[in-house]
Structures are given as C-alpha cells and as structure tokens.
Scaffold this active site. Structure first.
Site, PDB file in Angstrom:
ATOM      1  N   LYS A  49       0.979  -1.050   0.113  1.00  0.00           N
ATOM      2  CA  LYS A  49      -0.013  -0.023  -0.024  1.00  0.00           C
ATOM      3  C   LYS A  49       0.816   1.187  -0.081  1.00  0.00           C
ATOM      4  O   LYS A  49       0.227   2.381  -0.215  1.00  0.00           O
ATOM      5  CB  LYS A  49      -0.808  -0.031   1.334  1.00  0.00           C
ATOM      6  CG  LYS A  49      -1.586  -1.073   1.742  1.00  0.00           C
ATOM      7  CD  LYS A  49      -2.525  -0.846   2.954  1.00  0.00           C
ATOM      8  CE  LYS A  49      -3.502  -2.170   3.261  1.00  0.00           C
ATOM      9  NZ  LYS A  49      -2.399  -3.218   4.233  1.00  0.00           N
ATOM     10  N   GLY A  50       2.155   1.163   0.321  1.00  0.00           N
ATOM     11  CA  GLY A  50       3.040   2.309   0.735  1.00  0.00           C
ATOM     12  C   GLY A  50       3.235   3.335  -0.430  1.00  0.00           C
ATOM     13  O   GLY A  50       3.569   4.520  -0.406  1.00  0.00           O
ATOM     14  N   GLU A 103       7.445   2.449  -6.136  1.00  0.00           N
ATOM     15  CA  GLU A 103       7.734   1.812  -4.769  1.00  0.00           C
ATOM     16  C   GLU A 103       7.781   3.042  -3.972  1.00  0.00           C
ATOM     17  O   GLU A 103       8.105   4.112  -4.099  1.00  0.00           O
ATOM     18  CB  GLU A 103       9.061   0.991  -4.640  1.00  0.00           C
ATOM     19  CG  GLU A 103       9.018  -0.388  -4.334  1.00  0.00           C
ATOM     20  CD  GLU A 103       8.273  -0.976  -3.192  1.00  0.00           C
ATOM     21  OE1 GLU A 103       7.436  -0.179  -2.563  1.00  0.00           O
ATOM     22  OE2 GLU A 103       8.415  -2.118  -3.077  1.00  0.00           O
ATOM     23  N   ASP A 107      14.565  -1.025   0.738  1.00  0.00           N
ATOM     24  CA  ASP A 107      15.480  -1.270   2.116  1.00  0.00           C
ATOM     25  C   ASP A 107      16.585  -2.506   1.472  1.00  0.00           C
ATOM     26  O   ASP A 107      17.450  -2.201   0.791  1.00  0.00           O
ATOM     27  CB  ASP A 107      14.606  -1.845   3.242  1.00  0.00           C
ATOM     28  CG  ASP A 107      15.277  -1.906   4.488  1.00  0.00           C
ATOM     29  OD1 ASP A 107      16.440  -1.630   4.280  1.00  0.00           O
ATOM     30  OD2 ASP A 107      14.690  -2.028   5.337  1.00  0.00           O
ATOM     31  N   LYS A 135      17.071   3.232   1.058  1.00  0.00           N
ATOM     32  CA  LYS A 135      17.896   3.256   2.139  1.00  0.00           C
ATOM     33  C   LYS A 135      19.351   2.281   1.655  1.00  0.00           C
ATOM     34  O   LYS A 135      19.207   1.183   2.067  1.00  0.00           O
ATOM     35  CB  LYS A 135      17.002   2.398   3.194  1.00  0.00           C
ATOM     36  CG  LYS A 135      16.654   3.059   4.636  1.00  0.00           C
ATOM     37  CD  LYS A 135      16.269   1.977   5.321  1.00  0.00           C
ATOM     38  CE  LYS A 135      15.163   2.557   6.235  1.00  0.00           C
ATOM     39  NZ  LYS A 135      14.477   1.621   7.208  1.00  0.00           N
ATOM     40  N   PHE A 156      14.095   4.055  11.366  1.00  0.00           N
ATOM     41  CA  PHE A 156      12.588   3.665  10.732  1.00  0.00           C
ATOM     42  C   PHE A 156      11.864   4.688  10.448  1.00  0.00           C
ATOM     43  O   PHE A 156      11.514   5.663  11.084  1.00  0.00           O
ATOM     44  CB  PHE A 156      11.773   2.875  11.968  1.00  0.00           C
ATOM     45  CG  PHE A 156      10.678   2.149  11.425  1.00  0.00           C
ATOM     46  CD1 PHE A 156      11.033   0.887  11.196  1.00  0.00           C
ATOM     47  CD2 PHE A 156       9.631   2.607  11.037  1.00  0.00           C
ATOM     48  CE1 PHE A 156       9.970  -0.262  10.493  1.00  0.00           C
ATOM     49  CE2 PHE A 156       8.315   1.856  10.599  1.00  0.00           C
ATOM     50  CZ  PHE A 156       8.592   0.568  10.427  1.00  0.00           C
ATOM     51  N   ASP A 163       4.318   3.333   6.606  1.00  0.00           N
ATOM     52  CA  ASP A 163       3.527   2.769   7.876  1.00  0.00           C
ATOM     53  C   ASP A 163       4.438   2.359   9.138  1.00  0.00           C
ATOM     54  O   ASP A 163       5.448   1.741   8.694  1.00  0.00           O
ATOM     55  CB  ASP A 163       2.566   2.050   7.679  1.00  0.00           C
ATOM     56  CG  ASP A 163       2.785   0.541   7.414  1.00  0.00           C
ATOM     57  OD1 ASP A 163       3.985   0.602   6.638  1.00  0.00           O
ATOM     58  OD2 ASP A 163       2.370  -0.401   8.161  1.00  0.00           O
ATOM     59  N   ARG A 169       0.535   6.587   7.273  1.00  0.00           N
ATOM     60  CA  ARG A 169       0.419   6.540   5.738  1.00  0.00           C
ATOM     61  C   ARG A 169       0.278   7.935   5.324  1.00  0.00           C
ATOM     62  O   ARG A 169       0.511   8.354   4.269  1.00  0.00           O
ATOM     63  CB  ARG A 169      -0.257   5.646   5.328  1.00  0.00           C
ATOM     64  CG  ARG A 169       0.369   4.243   5.422  1.00  0.00           C
ATOM     65  CD  ARG A 169      -0.388   3.142   4.546  1.00  0.00           C
ATOM     66  NE  ARG A 169      -0.334   1.608   4.791  1.00  0.00           N
ATOM     67  CZ  ARG A 169       0.579   1.010   4.632  1.00  0.00           C
ATOM     68  NH1 ARG A 169       1.555   1.434   3.982  1.00  0.00           N
ATOM     69  NH2 ARG A 169       0.651  -0.185   5.255  1.00  0.00           N
TER      70      ARG A 169
END
Ligand code: PRP
Length: 182
Positions: A49-50, A103, A107, A135, A156, A163, A169
C-alpha cells in the site's frame, strides 16, 4: 508558506511535502523523456500500500500515455524484514509492455528482486523501477534502481505512504518515528 503541524510520534522530518512535490515534478519529466518515443505500451505498477501517495503524485507529471495497475506484496512484520509474499497480482497482462514499478522505499531490495523477476517471467518488454526513498545501508540485494526520489539513513521512517503497524501513511512528509512510539 504552508505550516504543517508535526505529528507527536515523529522525531524529525527527513523530507518535507514541498521537497516531495518538487522531486515528483523532476522525476515525472525524466520518466516522460525516457518513455516518450517507445513503441510499447507503458504500464505503471504501484506496489500497495505504501506507494499510493507517491504513485498518485508522480503520474500527474508523466505526460506520455500510460496504464496503471497495482500489486500487493508484503515483506515486513513490525520492524524486521521477513519473507516476500505476493498477495495480489496485476489485473492486466504485461506481456510486451514497458513496466515501471513504483515503490515507496527500497530497503533490502528483496521485494523488488521478486517483483522484477515476476514481470520478466510474464514477458514484459522492459522493467524499470521508481522509488520515492532508498535506504542504501539496508541493501542485501544489489538491485538497479532507475529513479530515486531521496536517499535516507538506516532509520525507521514513516509518512507519505510509509507505515508503522498500518499507521502514519497519511502524513504529508517523511519522518523518523520516535523510539517511544514503537
Ligand atoms: C515495504 C515497502 C517495500 C518493501 C521494501 O512494504 O513498501 O515494498 O517493504 O523492503 P525491502 O527492500 O527490504 O524488500 P510492506 O511489506 O511494508 O508493505 P506496505 O507497502 O503495504 O507497507
């Protein structure tokens, strides 16, 4: 200038909404220039969902004809990276098409390795990647990313699609979550 009240669980803002807006314009132009004279159909695939806020803002700045589609893949439990699961596949065939995956963050690179492989096995003509955030310190798989919005440190991060336990979000910026909120 717009003043955004910082959420109580955010320690610091890493990327402001103004910076995101400006970068979406720049990336949209680069992406348009690359795909403008291609023969094959472009399909922009958001990973749920990001990617939703970035996808929505980015496509407004791409001025070539395109289709959109979505996949749902999952790779996180809490703050630890785990196995990648395909929860929802794209709806339309990608065979012979130019695929641009969108995206929110790369990561370890495991998610994209899986997804790129899937599109290649479905016969996509080409697969490229656009991510809002990268990242680099988290990378395990050396994956080629074509369009990167911003590189962020190994903290983080939440907001603008990202999220923690499905929360935050909707924040219009990207920030670092406070330790006490985890
Ligand atoms: C997050 C993010 C990427 C992936 C990146 O997805 O959106 O898809 O993890 O991690 P990786 O490079 O280590 O594979 P998540 O599974 O949290 O789903 P979400 O977009 O629904 O939050």
């Amino acid at each position: 200038m717009e003043t955004v009240a910082i959420h109580k669980d955010v320690a610091e803002i890493l990327v402001s909404s103004e910076q995101i807006e400006e970068r979406c314009k720049q990336l949209g132009k680069e992406i348009s220039d690359y795909y403008r004279n291609k023969d094959a159909q472009l399909v922009v695939v958001g990973l749920l969902k990001g990617s939703v806020p970035f996808m929505a803002d980015l496509i407004k700045h791409i001025d070539v004809d395109l289709e959109i589609d979505f996949m749902d893949v999952s790779s996180y439990v809490g703050t630890d990276s785990t196995e990648v699961k395909i929860l929802k596949d794209v709806e339309n065939p990608v065979t012979g098409k130019e695929v641009l995956i969108v995206e929110d963050i790369v990561d370890t690179g495991k998610t994209l390795q899986e997804v790129v492989g899937l599109f290649q096995s479905k016969g996509a003509k080409d697969v490229r990647i656009a991510t809002l955030l990268s990242k680099p310190e988290g990378r395990i798989i050396d994956i080629k990313i074509d369009y990167i919005g911003f590189s962020v440190p190994n903290k983080f991060v939440i907001g603008y699609g990202l999220d923690y336990n499905q929360k935050y979000r909707n924040l219009p910026y990207v920030g670092v979550i406070k330790k006490e909120a985890i």
